[in-house]
Design an enzyme around this catalytic site. Structure first.
Site, PDB file in Angstrom:
ATOM      1  N   SER A  44       8.313  -4.055  25.639  1.00 33.89           N
ATOM      2  CA  SER A  44       7.145  -3.360  25.142  1.00 33.89           C
ATOM      3  C   SER A  44       6.093  -3.185  26.227  1.00 33.89           C
ATOM      4  CB  SER A  44       6.611  -4.126  23.921  1.00 33.89           C
ATOM      5  OG  SER A  44       5.892  -3.256  23.121  1.00 33.89           O
ATOM      6  N   LYS A  78       6.762  -1.582  30.013  1.00 37.09           N
ATOM      7  CA  LYS A  78       5.986  -0.609  30.799  1.00 37.09           C
ATOM      8  C   LYS A  78       5.732  -1.228  32.177  1.00 37.09           C
ATOM      9  CE  LYS A  78       3.148   0.124  26.595  1.00 37.09           C
ATOM     10  NZ  LYS A  78       3.848   0.912  25.640  1.00 37.09           N
ATOM     11  N   TRP A  84       7.971   4.128  16.797  1.00 34.93           N
ATOM     12  CA  TRP A  84       6.682   4.126  17.521  1.00 34.93           C
ATOM     13  C   TRP A  84       6.939   4.243  19.031  1.00 34.93           C
ATOM     14  CZ3 TRP A  84       1.850   4.947  16.479  1.00 34.93           C
ATOM     15  CH2 TRP A  84       0.803   4.346  17.181  1.00 34.93           C
ATOM     16  N   HIS A 115      11.367  -3.665  16.465  1.00 30.15           N
ATOM     17  CA  HIS A 115      10.768  -3.860  17.792  1.00 30.15           C
ATOM     18  C   HIS A 115      10.820  -5.340  18.183  1.00 30.15           C
ATOM     19  CE1 HIS A 115       8.006  -2.730  20.983  1.00 30.15           C
ATOM     20  NE2 HIS A 115       7.152  -3.687  20.622  1.00 30.15           N
TER      21      HIS A 115
HETATM   22  C1  GTR Z   1       1.818  -1.898  20.501  1.00 28.88           C
HETATM   23  C2  GTR Z   1       1.553  -0.771  21.447  1.00 28.88           C
HETATM   24  C3  GTR Z   1       2.804  -0.433  22.191  1.00 28.88           C
HETATM   25  C4  GTR Z   1       3.561  -1.655  22.661  1.00 28.88           C
HETATM   26  C5  GTR Z   1       3.407  -2.863  21.775  1.00 28.88           C
HETATM   27  C6  GTR Z   1       3.753  -4.212  22.392  1.00 28.88           C
HETATM   28  O1  GTR Z   1       0.757  -2.196  19.701  1.00 28.88           O
HETATM   29  O2  GTR Z   1       1.100   0.313  20.719  1.00 28.88           O
HETATM   30  O3  GTR Z   1       2.527   0.457  23.227  1.00 28.88           O
HETATM   31  O4  GTR Z   1       3.246  -1.958  23.953  1.00 28.88           O
HETATM   32  O5  GTR Z   1       2.154  -3.006  21.289  1.00 28.88           O
HETATM   33  O6  GTR Z   1       3.507  -4.476  23.555  1.00 28.88           O
HETATM   34  O7  GTR Z   1       4.283  -5.040  21.648  1.00 28.88           O
END
Ligand code: GTR
Length: 417
Positions: free
Chosen positions: A256, A260, A347, A398
């Site tokens: 996540s 990045k 998402w 996720h």
């Molecule tokens: C979310 C965000 C994502 C992702 C995520 C995470 O809230 O919108 O871009 O990075 O967090 O890091 O778990």
């Protein structure tokens, strides 16, 4: 060619499908309509419908700033790679300040009999200092005792806190499956991203920004993701000093926001041989121009500290971006790259992530890596490996799970061992 464990066969294009038996089975992955409906209801201001993705044109990764075609590996390395890297520094992640600093490594704990004798635990404090200010990155590392040294190592950028990375191994977490990596002959390391910079908007008063920033922050000053990526490079600096680690075989990975970060770390620091992005989504592997799931505007609003302030110019204005994420992925070439997504994590836009990877392939090819990908997405739970790149969509939500890690290690067996 030696085929290991679950890695099965090759098609005419040199593409491997893992776990699929002799050929690819199943339909190409597509978001389930139930998930689309559910997410659309809960976040109605965001798009989850494929048919509502706007028409867009991606910037040509293989044309330079003047529009001339890049047609040799030399031109990519000497001209275009640098241009693309600069575009991402200027418009997305920000620039590392040139402030001089010192660094030192201190082995604060070593246990040669960790994991019942299977591994050696090393805990290393990496201290970074400048003009009287300093911070410490606490690196935790297990190395396999029964493998030929030096070993390849996975470095996880941990965005979930030390609870997932217990050095005593009393608490185990699939997020950082140390025992499984050791059993497969890999070293496994981790640092907590907040050691480098806390994950909140503090006007850059804390973390490494407080140590290295000087004067007013320009609109392309580094954000928190760039700071975490810089932290991964400082761990790499340590690896280069440890003779049990094969410095040419270090994989950096993250989930996540950590995904990045792994991508940006791999772009900035070419010492990483393998880069793995797990569900990195917007600002990571997913194409911004698709505006599918999380958008540039939303990420800059919810997380104003992650990117440089220039990135805000592209809020609801994605087509003006001089880059898109296929160009970030291309910066990893000719090294190995794995992009992973999850079925219910729309998402993070699995399709937009696959498309970005697919459109980065011409750069891997220009660099003579025998890389290719099919124009359709692989089926659910069937990784596709096309030379130096790999991709999967795992079932479920996720998260970073052992299932993901096992596929990463299968790929690493091919590209690092
Ligand atoms: C979310 C965000 C994502 C992702 C995520 C995470 O809230 O919108 O871009 O990075 O967090 O890091 O778990």
């Amino acid at each position: 060619m030696k085929i290991k464990n679950s890695i099965a066969v090759l098609t005419a294009f040199g593409i491997l499908h893992a776990g699929a038996g002799l050929c690819q089975t199943g339909e190409p992955w597509k978001a389930s309509s139930e998930v689309v409906e559910k997410l659309s209801k809960s976040r109605s201001e965001f798009n989850y419908y494929e048919e509502k993705v706007p028409a867009y044109t991606l910037p040509d990764v293989l044309a330079d700033a003047s529009g001339s075609k890049i047609s040799s590996a030399k031109e990519w390395k000497n001209v275009r790679r640098q241009e693309v890297l600069e575009l991402f520094r200027k418009n997305v992640y920000g620039r590392i300040p040139p402030t001089p600093y010192t660094k030192s490594f201190k082995l604060v704990n070593e246990d040669k009999n960790a994991m019942n004798g299977d591994a050696t635990l090393k805990q290393v404090d990496i201290t970074l200092a400048s003009e009287g200010k300093s911070l410490v990155i606490h690196l935790t590392l297990f190395l396999p005792n029964n493998a030929k040294k030096p070993v390849p190592v996975f470095l996880l950028i941990d965005n979930r806190g030390p609870a997932n990375t217990d050095p005593s191994r009393k608490v185990k977490s699939e997020f950082w499956p140390a025992e499984e990596a050791i059993a497969r002959g890999y070293g496994i390391a981790v640092f907590y991203n907040a050691d480098v910079d806390p994950d909140n908007y503090d006007e850059f008063r804390n973390g490494i920004h407080a140590v290295l920033d000087r004067g007013e922050r320009p609109p392309d000053a580094w954000g928190t993701i760039a700071a975490w990526a810089w932290g991964a490079s400082r761990c790499m600096d340590y690896f280069e000093t440890d003779k049990d680690i094969n410095r040419k075989k270090v994989a950096v990975l993250g989930h996540s926001r950590g995904g990045k970060t792994a991508l940006w770390a791999g772009a900035e620091d070419q010492r990483f041989a393998l880069v793995i992005s797990n569900e990195s989504g917007c600002g990571g592997a997913a194409l911004a121009r698709r505006r599918f799931g999380e958008t540039v505007s939303r990420i800059n609003t919810s997380f104003p500290h992650w990117f440089c302030t220039n990135y805000r110019k592209y809020n609801n204005n994605e087509d003006a971006l001089p880059v898109d994420m296929h160009m970030l992925l291309a910066l990893i070439a000719p090294r190995a790259l794995y992009v992973a997504c999850a079925d219910q994590d729309l998402w993070g836009d699995p399709k937009g992530s696959y498309l970005a990877l697919y459109h980065s392939v011409p750069v891997f090819q220009l660099l003579k890596t025998k890389t290719s990908l099919p124009g359709i997405m692989p089926p659910l739970n069937k990784p596709v490996i096309g030379g130096k790149v790999a991709f999967h969509v795992r079932d479920g939500v996720h998260n970073l799970l052992l299932k993901d890690w096992n596929w990463f290690m299968d790929f690493a067996d091919l590209v690092l061992k």
